[in-house]
Design an enzyme around this catalytic site. Structure first.
Site, short mmCIF file in Angstrom:
data_model
loop_
_atom_site.label_atom_id
_atom_site.label_comp_id
_atom_site.label_asym_id
_atom_site.label_seq_id
_atom_site.Cartn_x
_atom_site.Cartn_y
_atom_site.Cartn_z
CB SER A 144 -0.89 0.01 1.25
OG SER A 144 -1.57 1.25 1.39
CE1 TYR A 192 -3.97 -2.50 5.20
CE2 TYR A 192 -3.21 -0.27 4.75
CZ TYR A 192 -3.68 -1.49 4.30
OH TYR A 192 -3.85 -1.71 2.96
#
Length: 271
Positions: A150, A162
């Site tokens: 990401s 995350y």
């Protein structure tokens, strides 16, 4: 009913290479599985939802004559990761480590088991499945591993654990690429920004305020990934807007990057 492969890379007489995709029932994983089937791959599909796996396998068979083996697995569980690793050790030519998830709520409010499950899916599964896939790829002097990370792995701030998990995937892929140089095996860390998928809805993260130009489609992400693979780019950042954001972030002090994240990506309320 789906067909199953025997203990080899391809079926007798078959000419299609095999790709394994984790998390293929929606979003980037589904788009990647569909694109690979269109490019002539047979598929091994790995996810928890057996009904959606079967539906996708049927769709790929009807649309592209692709054979599709379904492998139901929860990658937060060691036994399930081992089953998928065993299948990879039999040989595939393309691996997409796409499965992963984020969570809403602040880090200090999260259940410890939930945090461990996130780490196991986002990081442990990527490492273990890549490790299982590489020996047959190296033996064949041919193969591709795409680890879906990401932009959060390049610019921290979109949630604590995350972002950290995706930063691991980026660093892992970069280091691995150096070791694989000259072997015929490619590795890529795919770093999309915000993509229109089920990801945020599943995580319970409100995204209505995000500016429209920051959204990407899954087809844009997959096309960008495949383009960068052909260019031997280890880090793939689809979309001009995100290429610009990443480039700017690399030129300014980390304190300003943190402020940018707070204003643009609003990391509060996500883990």
């Amino acid at each position: 009913m789906t067909e199953s492969f025997p203990d080899q890379v391809r079926l007798p007489g078959a000419r299609r290479p095999v790709a394994l995709v984790t998390g293929p029932t929606s979003g980037i994983g589904k788009a990647y599985a569909t694109r690979l089937a269109a490019l002539g791959y047979d598929l091994v599909l790995v996810a928890r939802d057996e009904e959606r796996l079967a539906a996708l396998a049927h769709d790929l068979r009807v649309r592209f004559a692709a054979r599709a083996e379904t492998l139901p697995a929860d990658l937060s569980r060691a036994a399930d990761r081992d089953r998928v690793a065993t299948r990879l050790a039999e040989g595939v030519e393309f691996l997409v480590n796409n499965a992963g998830f984020g969570m809403s709520g602040e880090f200090w409010t999260q259940d410890a088991d939930a945090l461990q499950h996130q780490l196991d899916v986002n990081v442990t599964a990527v490492v273990q499945l890549t490790r299982a896939a590489l020996p047959p790829m190296l033996h064949a002097a041919k193969g591709t591993v795409v680890n879906v990370a990401s932009v959060a792995g390049l610019i921290s701030g979109r949630g604590s654990t995350y972002s950290a998990s995706k930063a691991y995937v980026v660093s892992f892929s970069q280091g691995l690429a150096g070791g694989l140089a000259g072997t015929g095996v490619r590795v890529q860390a795919l770093c999309p920004g915000f993509v229109r998928t089920e990801f945020h809805e599943r995580a319970g993260i409100e995204m209505a305020s995000l500016p429209r130009p920051l959204w990407l489609s899954v087809d844009e992400v997959v096309a960008g990934s495949l383009h960068d693979l052909e260019k031997d780019r280890v880090i793939s950042v689809p979309g001009r807007q995100y290429k610009a954001i990443v480039a700017i972030a690399g030129l300014i002090p980390r304190t300003l990057v943190t402020r940018l994240n707070r204003g643009l990506f609003n990391a509060r309320g996500r883990t």
